[in-house]
Design a protein around this motif. Sequence first.
Motif, short mmCIF file in Angstrom:
data_model
loop_
_atom_site.label_atom_id
_atom_site.label_comp_id
_atom_site.label_asym_id
_atom_site.label_seq_id
_atom_site.Cartn_x
_atom_site.Cartn_y
_atom_site.Cartn_z
N VAL A 198 -21.61 13.94 -38.99
CA VAL A 198 -21.74 13.14 -40.21
C VAL A 198 -20.43 12.43 -40.53
CG1 VAL A 198 -21.08 14.86 -41.98
CG2 VAL A 198 -22.83 13.17 -42.50
N ALA A 199 -19.29 13.03 -40.17
CA ALA A 199 -18.00 12.35 -40.35
C ALA A 199 -17.92 11.11 -39.47
CB ALA A 199 -16.85 13.31 -40.04
N LYS A 215 -22.44 24.53 -37.30
CA LYS A 215 -21.87 23.87 -38.47
C LYS A 215 -20.81 22.86 -38.09
CE LYS A 215 -22.68 27.78 -41.57
NZ LYS A 215 -22.03 28.81 -42.40
N MET A 216 -19.98 23.22 -37.13
CA MET A 216 -18.90 22.34 -36.72
C MET A 216 -19.46 21.02 -36.22
SD MET A 216 -15.81 21.62 -36.22
CE MET A 216 -14.72 20.68 -35.18
N ASN A 217 -20.46 21.08 -35.35
CA ASN A 217 -21.06 19.87 -34.81
C ASN A 217 -21.70 19.02 -35.89
OD1 ASN A 217 -20.29 20.41 -32.20
ND2 ASN A 217 -22.17 21.51 -31.70
N ARG A 219 -12.93 18.74 -37.85
CA ARG A 219 -12.86 19.28 -36.48
C ARG A 219 -11.84 20.41 -36.39
NH1 ARG A 219 -12.31 15.28 -31.55
NH2 ARG A 219 -12.51 17.30 -30.56
N THR A 220 -10.68 20.17 -37.00
CA THR A 220 -9.57 21.12 -36.87
C THR A 220 -9.73 22.33 -37.78
OG1 THR A 220 -8.15 19.22 -36.39
CG2 THR A 220 -7.05 21.32 -36.80
N SER A 221 -10.22 22.10 -39.02
CA SER A 221 -10.29 23.18 -40.00
C SER A 221 -11.30 24.25 -39.61
CB SER A 221 -10.64 22.63 -41.38
OG SER A 221 -11.95 22.09 -41.39
N SER A 222 -12.27 23.90 -38.76
CA SER A 222 -13.28 24.87 -38.36
C SER A 222 -12.83 25.78 -37.22
CB SER A 222 -14.56 24.13 -37.92
OG SER A 222 -15.11 23.41 -39.01
N LYS A 223 -11.63 25.54 -36.70
CA LYS A 223 -11.11 26.42 -35.64
C LYS A 223 -10.94 27.83 -36.18
CE LYS A 223 -8.47 22.98 -32.99
NZ LYS A 223 -7.10 22.60 -32.56
N SER A 256 -12.28 -0.87 -48.23
CA SER A 256 -13.03 -0.31 -47.10
C SER A 256 -12.10 0.06 -45.95
CB SER A 256 -14.09 -1.31 -46.61
OG SER A 256 -15.15 -1.40 -47.54
N GLY A 257 -11.00 -0.70 -45.81
CA GLY A 257 -10.02 -0.35 -44.78
C GLY A 257 -9.40 1.01 -45.06
N MET A 258 -9.09 1.26 -46.34
CA MET A 258 -8.57 2.56 -46.71
C MET A 258 -9.64 3.64 -46.54
SD MET A 258 -5.43 2.37 -47.45
CE MET A 258 -4.15 1.22 -47.90
N ASP A 259 -10.89 3.27 -46.84
CA ASP A 259 -12.00 4.21 -46.62
C ASP A 259 -12.13 4.57 -45.15
OD1 ASP A 259 -12.69 4.42 -49.25
OD2 ASP A 259 -14.38 3.04 -49.16
N LEU A 260 -11.90 3.59 -44.28
CA LEU A 260 -11.97 3.84 -42.84
C LEU A 260 -10.89 4.82 -42.41
CD1 LEU A 260 -12.99 3.35 -39.98
CD2 LEU A 260 -11.60 1.25 -39.92
N VAL A 261 -9.67 4.61 -42.90
CA VAL A 261 -8.58 5.54 -42.59
C VAL A 261 -8.93 6.93 -43.13
CG1 VAL A 261 -6.14 6.09 -42.97
CG2 VAL A 261 -6.84 3.73 -42.56
N ALA A 262 -9.47 6.96 -44.36
CA ALA A 262 -9.84 8.23 -44.99
C ALA A 262 -10.93 8.94 -44.18
CB ALA A 262 -10.31 7.99 -46.42
N SER A 263 -11.90 8.18 -43.69
CA SER A 263 -12.98 8.80 -42.92
C SER A 263 -12.46 9.33 -41.58
CB SER A 263 -14.13 7.81 -42.69
OG SER A 263 -13.72 6.70 -41.92
N LEU A 264 -11.46 8.66 -41.01
CA LEU A 264 -10.84 9.17 -39.78
C LEU A 264 -10.09 10.47 -40.06
CD1 LEU A 264 -9.50 5.82 -38.26
CD2 LEU A 264 -11.21 7.33 -37.22
N ILE A 265 -9.39 10.51 -41.21
CA ILE A 265 -8.69 11.74 -41.60
C ILE A 265 -9.70 12.87 -41.80
CG2 ILE A 265 -7.36 12.84 -43.45
CD1 ILE A 265 -5.96 10.15 -43.87
#
Length: 296
Positions: free
Chosen positions: A10-11, A3-5, A59-63, A44-53
């Motif tokens: 997709v992110a 699931k993590m991968n 990645r982190t929440s699945s730990k 779209s710039g804000m969307d890019l920042v949002a997609s990075l977040i």
Amino acid sequence: MGKMNRKTRVALISVASNSLLVIMKILAGILSGSISIVSEAMHSGMDLVASLIAFIAVRTSSKPADKEHPYGHGKLENISGLAEGVLIFVAAGMIIYEAGKKIMHPVELEQAFVAIAVMVLSGIVNFFVSRKLHKVATEEESQALEADSLHLKTDVYTSLGVGVGVLLVKLTGIAILDPIVAILVAILIIKEAWHLSKGAFEFLIDVKLSDEEEAEVIKVIERHKDSFIDYHKLKTRKAGSMKHIDFHITVPEQLPVGEAHKIIGNIKKDMNENLLNTRVSIHIDPYVTQQGKEER
């Protein structure tokens, strides 16, 4: 893959598509001089920042849970959703500010058809990426990916709306239509930001699961009602994709510990098989008969 991968992969698709669209929209905005297209580039710039977040969050929440975070890291997805909502509010404010200046000082558009083509292409790309994100977000119950998919879904409408606005300016010669369309785009974005922020904030303050999810929880408990006397104090909450379910069951006072443990194990197994991503905590209460009370 796990699931993590899958969530991470997709992110990354969202990060890549947003990066490409930001570059394309900036170029189209410079060539055309259209404030509505520049506003879309900012969006779209804000969307890019949002997609990075979102990428970092999934990645982190699945730990797994650890000593410092015994309940896991799921709420990072909720924090991600709230941060993305705030970013969209900022983008909307910037768009309205720039559009206001263009209303006061309209600018004639150049290279309009290049700009329209970029907007249409942007809408098509985001339509397919948004659908993929939504599918994975639903299956994995990921709020970070769901927030990202909503960003891109809104971007589909705003991109096509801006394209139509630029076309109307070229057909009618009314330059003020461009900043007006930009303001309408900002209003749509504000509406999106409100829903995202509200949903993320509710989970941060431990709002209960939805009525449908709680009904499913109760259905599972009821299936085991012959194993205990009653259940009570049901509490639910959600952290990221993880559903936390707590309740008490009453069993006969003399029931052996091993039997009580087996009952709890069966309920937990059934709950995990019927609800995705659950962490169940069940407390045992002894049922004391009137005779037992008198003896005490």
